[in-house]
Design a protein around this motif. Structure first.
Motif, PDB file in Angstrom:
ATOM      1  N   THR A 117      36.152  44.027  53.451  1.00  0.00           N
ATOM      2  CA  THR A 117      37.453  44.684  53.332  1.00  0.00           C
ATOM      3  C   THR A 117      38.268  44.047  52.201  1.00  0.00           C
ATOM      4  O   THR A 117      38.862  44.757  51.376  1.00  0.00           O
ATOM      5  N   LEU A 131      37.072  45.178  48.909  1.00  0.00           N
ATOM      6  CA  LEU A 131      37.534  46.541  48.590  1.00  0.00           C
ATOM      7  C   LEU A 131      38.995  46.516  48.121  1.00  0.00           C
ATOM      8  O   LEU A 131      39.375  47.259  47.209  1.00  0.00           O
ATOM      9  N   GLU A 132      39.796  45.622  48.707  1.00  0.00           N
ATOM     10  CA  GLU A 132      41.177  45.457  48.225  1.00  0.00           C
ATOM     11  C   GLU A 132      41.189  45.009  46.767  1.00  0.00           C
ATOM     12  O   GLU A 132      41.987  45.504  45.961  1.00  0.00           O
ATOM     13  N   LYS A 163      38.886  45.581  44.581  1.00  0.00           N
ATOM     14  CA  LYS A 163      38.456  46.719  43.753  1.00  0.00           C
ATOM     15  C   LYS A 163      39.644  47.648  43.468  1.00  0.00           C
ATOM     16  O   LYS A 163      39.795  48.148  42.354  1.00  0.00           O
ATOM     17  N   ALA A 164      40.487  47.849  44.493  1.00  0.00           N
ATOM     18  CA  ALA A 164      41.656  48.726  44.316  1.00  0.00           C
ATOM     19  C   ALA A 164      42.703  48.083  43.409  1.00  0.00           C
ATOM     20  O   ALA A 164      43.561  48.774  42.853  1.00  0.00           O
ATOM     21  N   ALA A 176      41.784  46.308  40.740  1.00  0.00           N
ATOM     22  CA  ALA A 176      41.167  46.122  39.425  1.00  0.00           C
ATOM     23  C   ALA A 176      41.904  46.844  38.286  1.00  0.00           C
ATOM     24  O   ALA A 176      41.998  46.293  37.179  1.00  0.00           O
ATOM     25  N   PRO A 177      42.460  48.062  38.511  1.00  0.00           N
ATOM     26  CA  PRO A 177      43.167  48.705  37.394  1.00  0.00           C
ATOM     27  C   PRO A 177      44.400  47.910  36.944  1.00  0.00           C
ATOM     28  O   PRO A 177      44.854  48.077  35.811  1.00  0.00           O
ATOM     29  N   TYR A 178      44.936  47.074  37.813  1.00  0.00           N
ATOM     30  CA  TYR A 178      46.142  46.304  37.469  1.00  0.00           C
ATOM     31  C   TYR A 178      45.821  44.881  37.022  1.00  0.00           C
ATOM     32  O   TYR A 178      46.665  44.221  36.419  1.00  0.00           O
ATOM     33  N   ARG A 196      38.791  43.281  37.198  1.00  0.00           N
ATOM     34  CA  ARG A 196      37.943  44.349  36.663  1.00  0.00           C
ATOM     35  C   ARG A 196      36.753  43.755  35.904  1.00  0.00           C
ATOM     36  O   ARG A 196      35.632  44.215  36.052  1.00  0.00           O
ATOM     37  N   LEU A 233      34.272  42.394  38.501  1.00  0.00           N
ATOM     38  CA  LEU A 233      33.655  43.471  39.271  1.00  0.00           C
ATOM     39  C   LEU A 233      32.672  44.250  38.392  1.00  0.00           C
ATOM     40  O   LEU A 233      31.609  44.680  38.850  1.00  0.00           O
ATOM     41  N   THR A 234      33.034  44.426  37.123  1.00  0.00           N
ATOM     42  CA  THR A 234      32.130  45.102  36.191  1.00  0.00           C
ATOM     43  C   THR A 234      30.875  44.263  35.973  1.00  0.00           C
ATOM     44  O   THR A 234      29.764  44.802  35.889  1.00  0.00           O
ATOM     45  N   ASP A 239      28.616  44.802  38.908  1.00  0.00           N
ATOM     46  CA  ASP A 239      28.058  46.142  38.779  1.00  0.00           C
ATOM     47  C   ASP A 239      26.920  46.141  37.763  1.00  0.00           C
ATOM     48  O   ASP A 239      25.829  46.654  38.039  1.00  0.00           O
ATOM     49  N   THR A 256      27.569  51.262  46.327  1.00  0.00           N
ATOM     50  CA  THR A 256      29.023  51.087  46.347  1.00  0.00           C
ATOM     51  C   THR A 256      29.655  52.016  47.385  1.00  0.00           C
ATOM     52  O   THR A 256      30.563  51.620  48.123  1.00  0.00           O
ATOM     53  N   THR A 284      32.042  51.087  50.642  1.00  0.00           N
ATOM     54  CA  THR A 284      33.386  51.654  50.835  1.00  0.00           C
ATOM     55  C   THR A 284      33.483  52.403  52.160  1.00  0.00           C
ATOM     56  O   THR A 284      34.453  52.246  52.901  1.00  0.00           O
TER      57      THR A 284
END
Lengths: 206, 206
Positions: A103, A106-107, A109-110, A112-114, A119, A122-123, A126, A164, A168
């Protein structure tokens, strides 16, 4: 100078993430988990983000070690073991708070855009997983186990996307890993393997 | 009594989620987006969770409407259009902050283990999408387009898991929807369709 204090902090971060989740976790929570003062933590890390950067690096190193050296007599067996490693149900029974950790990831990951630091890591996860699957599929083609028409890079991206999704859905809806695992094994058996190839991996559900 | 005030609040929630993300969004942010007072919001909703419950219900209704009535001359064309709908790249160019919204939804997914209200709605999304895919695959088998050996429920769960993975990877690592889309279409063409069936959906990448 030893790296041990940082190792302790990394371990404490894992526990703090499991207990508090990413959003609620503070530097104080991490300090509490390793009997250090907040000041001692700040001696090593400027911020929660910087600490999590080191934490994710350690996690990635561990992940790379674990999937670099897979059991299996051939590349397809090793692919099944890799999938098993990624889709193993959380080991809550023995006290490891793995569901909570999934969990927390996953937080992250959410976030990552900020947070470019997340990011980037995580990349790297991946890409590392993709490269590993790609090599196993390519080796499987070379050994006549996987149908030659499949493009190893495409197959790797497809499987990685599915993995992935399984993670999720486990967090968001409680979808069991066992079912996600079974369906992916079935896909590999019907779609990737050359007719007549029978990979005997006892741990893999039929 | 009209439902309009609640509709306004639902629209405002969408904008506030895109601007602030789930974790940072407050009732005041939502009030700001619909020129209402925080007190007016609390007249309708006890808490942020209660408001998001109604918001997710509205989102699910909208989702159901959009995937209930798909274009396409046969079930396989309709399946391709469904996938296209779920994996359409965010429409940032025209000002719709869709990438931000997908990020906010991933934050909600990571909150689901702690908020049963979210888990219930996210599970309903998951089940609805699965049921829709299952029907299309079963209809495809009936019409001789999809190979009869495939189990429609298993195929639906597999595709749904993949779609979830594509959404998560888009947020976490920026993985492009176009590639996730292409690989899923390829899977359906090689794995599900009867040999010789040629579904002509111009919007679907080759």
């Amino acid at each position: 100078m030893t790296q041990e204090p940082v190792d302790d902090i990394v371990d404490a971060t894992y526990c703090a993430l499991c207990k508090h989740g990413y959003a609620e976790m503070t530097m104080q929570n991490i300090a509490d988990e390793c009997d250090k003062s907040k000041a001692a933590l700040h001696y090593h890390f400027d911020s929660k983000q910087a600490l999590l950067e080191t934490f994710l690096d350690a996690l990635l190193d561990n992940f790379e070690d674990n999937i670099a050296d897979l059991d299996g007599d051939d590349p397809v067996e090793r692919l099944f073991h890799l999938i098993e490693y990624v889709l193993t149900p959380p080991a809550d029974d023995d006290g490891t708070p793995d569901a909570e950790f999934k969990t927390a990831i996953l937080e992250l990951k959410a976030q990552a855009p900020y947070e470019s630091v997340y990011r980037k890591r995580l990349t790297a996860f991946d890409e590392y997983l993709c490269a590993r699957i790609e090599t196993l599929v390519a080796d499987g083609i070379d050994e006549g186990l996987v149908v030659a028409e499949r493009d190893p890079e495409d197959v790797a991206t497809f499987i990685k996307t599915y993995l992935t999704g399984a993670q999720t859905r486990f967090v968001a809806t409680g979808a069991p890993f066992e079912e996600s695992h079974r369906l992916l094994v079935e896909y590999i058996r019907t779609e990737l393997l050359v007719d007549g190839v029978n990979v005997d991996v006892s741990e893999v559900p039929a």
